[in-house]
Design a protein around this motif. Structure first.
Motif, PDB file in Angstrom:
ATOM      1  N   VAL A  64       0.845  -1.188   0.000  1.00  9.58           N
ATOM      2  CA  VAL A  64       0.000   0.000   0.000  1.00  9.58           C
ATOM      3  C   VAL A  64       0.886   1.246   0.000  1.00  9.58           C
ATOM      4  CG1 VAL A  64      -1.734   1.302   1.305  1.00  9.58           C
ATOM      5  CG2 VAL A  64      -1.860  -1.194   1.206  1.00  9.58           C
ATOM      6  N   GLU A  65       0.705   2.053  -1.023  1.00 13.88           N
ATOM      7  CA  GLU A  65       1.427   3.320  -1.118  1.00 13.88           C
ATOM      8  C   GLU A  65       0.539   4.410  -0.526  1.00 13.88           C
ATOM      9  OE1 GLU A  65       4.485   4.038  -2.218  1.00 13.88           O
ATOM     10  OE2 GLU A  65       4.926   1.937  -2.725  1.00 13.88           O
ATOM     11  N   LEU A  66       0.911   4.888   0.646  1.00 16.54           N
ATOM     12  CA  LEU A  66       0.083   5.875   1.327  1.00 16.54           C
ATOM     13  C   LEU A  66      -0.055   7.170   0.531  1.00 16.54           C
ATOM     14  CD1 LEU A  66       1.036   5.401   5.078  1.00 16.54           C
ATOM     15  CD2 LEU A  66      -1.027   4.666   3.870  1.00 16.54           C
ATOM     16  N   SER A  67       0.950   7.500  -0.253  1.00 15.21           N
ATOM     17  CA  SER A  67       0.843   8.718  -1.062  1.00 15.21           C
ATOM     18  C   SER A  67      -0.283   8.579  -2.091  1.00 15.21           C
ATOM     19  CB  SER A  67       2.165   9.049  -1.745  1.00 15.21           C
ATOM     20  OG  SER A  67       2.537   8.007  -2.628  1.00 15.21           O
ATOM     21  N   ASN A  68      -0.430   7.372  -2.654  1.00 18.64           N
ATOM     22  CA  ASN A  68      -1.534   7.133  -3.600  1.00 18.64           C
ATOM     23  C   ASN A  68      -2.887   7.178  -2.892  1.00 18.64           C
ATOM     24  OD1 ASN A  68       0.253   6.791  -5.708  1.00 18.64           O
ATOM     25  ND2 ASN A  68       0.244   4.557  -5.584  1.00 18.64           N
ATOM     26  N   VAL A  69      -2.939   6.602  -1.702  1.00 11.98           N
ATOM     27  CA  VAL A  69      -4.171   6.602  -0.914  1.00 11.98           C
ATOM     28  C   VAL A  69      -4.555   8.042  -0.576  1.00 11.98           C
ATOM     29  CG1 VAL A  69      -5.209   5.934   1.301  1.00 11.98           C
ATOM     30  CG2 VAL A  69      -3.809   4.290   0.024  1.00 11.98           C
ATOM     31  N   ARG A  70      -3.584   8.807  -0.103  1.00  8.65           N
ATOM     32  CA  ARG A  70      -3.843  10.207   0.248  1.00  8.65           C
ATOM     33  C   ARG A  70      -4.341  10.988  -0.966  1.00  8.65           C
ATOM     34  NH1 ARG A  70      -2.774  13.973   3.968  1.00  8.65           N
ATOM     35  NH2 ARG A  70      -1.587  12.588   5.286  1.00  8.65           N
ATOM     36  N   SER A  71      -3.712  10.791  -2.083  1.00  6.81           N
ATOM     37  CA  SER A  71      -4.088  11.489  -3.306  1.00  6.81           C
ATOM     38  C   SER A  71      -5.525  11.141  -3.719  1.00  6.81           C
ATOM     39  CB  SER A  71      -3.103  11.128  -4.418  1.00  6.81           C
ATOM     40  OG  SER A  71      -3.499  11.700  -5.626  1.00  6.81           O
ATOM     41  N   LYS A  72      -5.877   9.862  -3.639  1.00  9.08           N
ATOM     42  CA  LYS A  72      -7.220   9.431  -4.024  1.00  9.08           C
ATOM     43  C   LYS A  72      -8.258   9.966  -3.032  1.00  9.08           C
ATOM     44  CE  LYS A  72      -7.593   7.618  -7.142  1.00  9.08           C
ATOM     45  NZ  LYS A  72      -7.807   8.161  -8.499  1.00  9.08           N
ATOM     46  N   LEU A  73      -7.913   9.934  -1.748  1.00 10.94           N
ATOM     47  CA  LEU A  73      -8.824  10.493  -0.746  1.00 10.94           C
ATOM     48  C   LEU A  73      -9.032  11.990  -0.961  1.00 10.94           C
ATOM     49  CD1 LEU A  73      -7.669   8.658   2.499  1.00 10.94           C
ATOM     50  CD2 LEU A  73      -9.887   8.431   1.356  1.00 10.94           C
ATOM     51  N   GLN A  74      -7.983  12.675  -1.357  1.00 13.75           N
ATOM     52  CA  GLN A  74      -8.090  14.106  -1.632  1.00 13.75           C
ATOM     53  C   GLN A  74      -9.001  14.353  -2.838  1.00 13.75           C
ATOM     54  OE1 GLN A  74      -6.632  16.664   0.344  1.00 13.75           O
ATOM     55  NE2 GLN A  74      -8.235  17.716  -0.796  1.00 13.75           N
ATOM     56  N   GLU A  75      -8.856  13.512  -3.847  1.00 13.11           N
ATOM     57  CA  GLU A  75      -9.692  13.632  -5.040  1.00 13.11           C
ATOM     58  C   GLU A  75     -11.176  13.430  -4.685  1.00 13.11           C
ATOM     59  OE1 GLU A  75      -9.679  11.830  -9.592  1.00 13.11           O
ATOM     60  OE2 GLU A  75      -8.141  11.164  -8.179  1.00 13.11           O
ATOM     61  N   ILE A  76     -11.436  12.425  -3.839  1.00 15.57           N
ATOM     62  CA  ILE A  76     -12.810  12.162  -3.386  1.00 15.57           C
ATOM     63  C   ILE A  76     -13.328  13.346  -2.564  1.00 15.57           C
ATOM     64  CG2 ILE A  76     -14.214  10.707  -1.855  1.00 15.57           C
ATOM     65  CD1 ILE A  76     -12.356   8.343  -2.773  1.00 15.57           C
ATOM     66  N   SER A  77     -12.503  13.856  -1.676  1.00 16.68           N
ATOM     67  CA  SER A  77     -12.902  14.996  -0.847  1.00 16.68           C
ATOM     68  C   SER A  77     -13.205  16.225  -1.692  1.00 16.68           C
ATOM     69  CB  SER A  77     -11.803  15.340   0.164  1.00 16.68           C
ATOM     70  OG  SER A  77     -11.657  14.315   1.099  1.00 16.68           O
ATOM     71  N   ASN A  78     -12.386  16.469  -2.701  1.00 13.35           N
ATOM     72  CA  ASN A  78     -12.616  17.619  -3.576  1.00 13.35           C
ATOM     73  C   ASN A  78     -13.938  17.487  -4.324  1.00 13.35           C
ATOM     74  OD1 ASN A  78     -10.216  18.803  -2.801  1.00 13.35           O
ATOM     75  ND2 ASN A  78      -9.082  18.090  -4.581  1.00 13.35           N
ATOM     76  N   LEU A  79     -14.240  16.283  -4.742  1.00 16.87           N
ATOM     77  CA  LEU A  79     -15.500  16.041  -5.446  1.00 16.87           C
ATOM     78  C   LEU A  79     -16.691  16.259  -4.504  1.00 16.87           C
ATOM     79  CD1 LEU A  79     -16.507  15.245  -8.240  1.00 16.87           C
ATOM     80  CD2 LEU A  79     -16.336  12.870  -7.550  1.00 16.87           C
ATOM     81  N   GLN A  80     -16.562  15.792  -3.267  1.00 22.21           N
ATOM     82  CA  GLN A  80     -17.624  15.992  -2.281  1.00 22.21           C
ATOM     83  C   GLN A  80     -17.792  17.479  -1.956  1.00 22.21           C
ATOM     84  OE1 GLN A  80     -16.087  13.254   0.657  1.00 22.21           O
ATOM     85  NE2 GLN A  80     -17.512  11.641   0.021  1.00 22.21           N
ATOM     86  N   LEU A  81     -16.691  18.200  -1.913  1.00 18.72           N
ATOM     87  CA  LEU A  81     -16.748  19.643  -1.705  1.00 18.72           C
ATOM     88  C   LEU A  81     -17.468  20.316  -2.879  1.00 18.72           C
ATOM     89  CD1 LEU A  81     -15.858  22.241  -0.174  1.00 18.72           C
ATOM     90  CD2 LEU A  81     -13.792  22.167  -1.569  1.00 18.72           C
ATOM     91  N   ASP A  82     -17.144  19.901  -4.086  1.00 24.26           N
ATOM     92  CA  ASP A  82     -17.820  20.444  -5.273  1.00 24.26           C
ATOM     93  C   ASP A  82     -19.328  20.202  -5.197  1.00 24.26           C
ATOM     94  OD1 ASP A  82     -15.371  21.204  -6.297  1.00 24.26           O
ATOM     95  OD2 ASP A  82     -15.266  19.568  -7.772  1.00 24.26           O
TER      96      ASP A  82
END
Length: 131
Positions: A64-82
């Motif tokens: 598990v690459e935490l940087s990839n997980v963080r990036s994907k979680l950020q993408e999901i969060s940005n979409l939820q913010l939108d």
């Protein structure tokens, strides 16, 4: 009520129209705003399942690459913010169609619905020992 919600049968919209005494023109403009908002929300919502699947794949990989997980979680969060911002903009657009009196009435209705929701939610939690 943040903004008239998806209402296929039109009951909520009809009730809101009557409560606020919306003119025909206001009703037509509101329906157009709802259609526009629903389209924007659908476009965003349609992306969420794929993002969650990509996150799941990252988490299930051997390493598990935490940087990839963080990036994907950020993408999901940005979409939820939108999505949230679309709802807020929808409410602001709707309120811009209202007279001062209608706006005051709308805010009163919104507060009452929120208070009712909080009350029901509190009863649910009390009943189920979740509080």
């Amino acid at each position: 009520i943040i903004f008239p919600m998806h209402d296929p049968e039109g009951k909520e919209f009809e009730s809101l129209s009557e409560s606020l005494k919306l003119t025909k023109e206001q009703q037509e403009k509101t329906k157009a705003l709802i259609t526009k908002r629903e389209k924007a929300i659908k476009e965003k919502m349609d992306r969420l399942p794929n993002l969650h699947e990509e996150l799941r794949l990252f988490l299930e990989s051997d390493k598990v690459e935490l940087s990839n997980v963080r990036s994907k979680l950020q993408e999901i969060s940005n979409l939820q913010l939108d999505l949230r911002m679309i709802q807020i903009q929808g409410r602001l657009d709707f309120e811009s169609l209202l007279t001062a009196s209608q706006k005051e009435n709308f805010r009163s209705l919104t507060k009452k619905k929120l208070d009712d929701w909080k009350s029901k939610r509190g009863q649910h939690f009390d009943k189920h020992g979740c509080v």
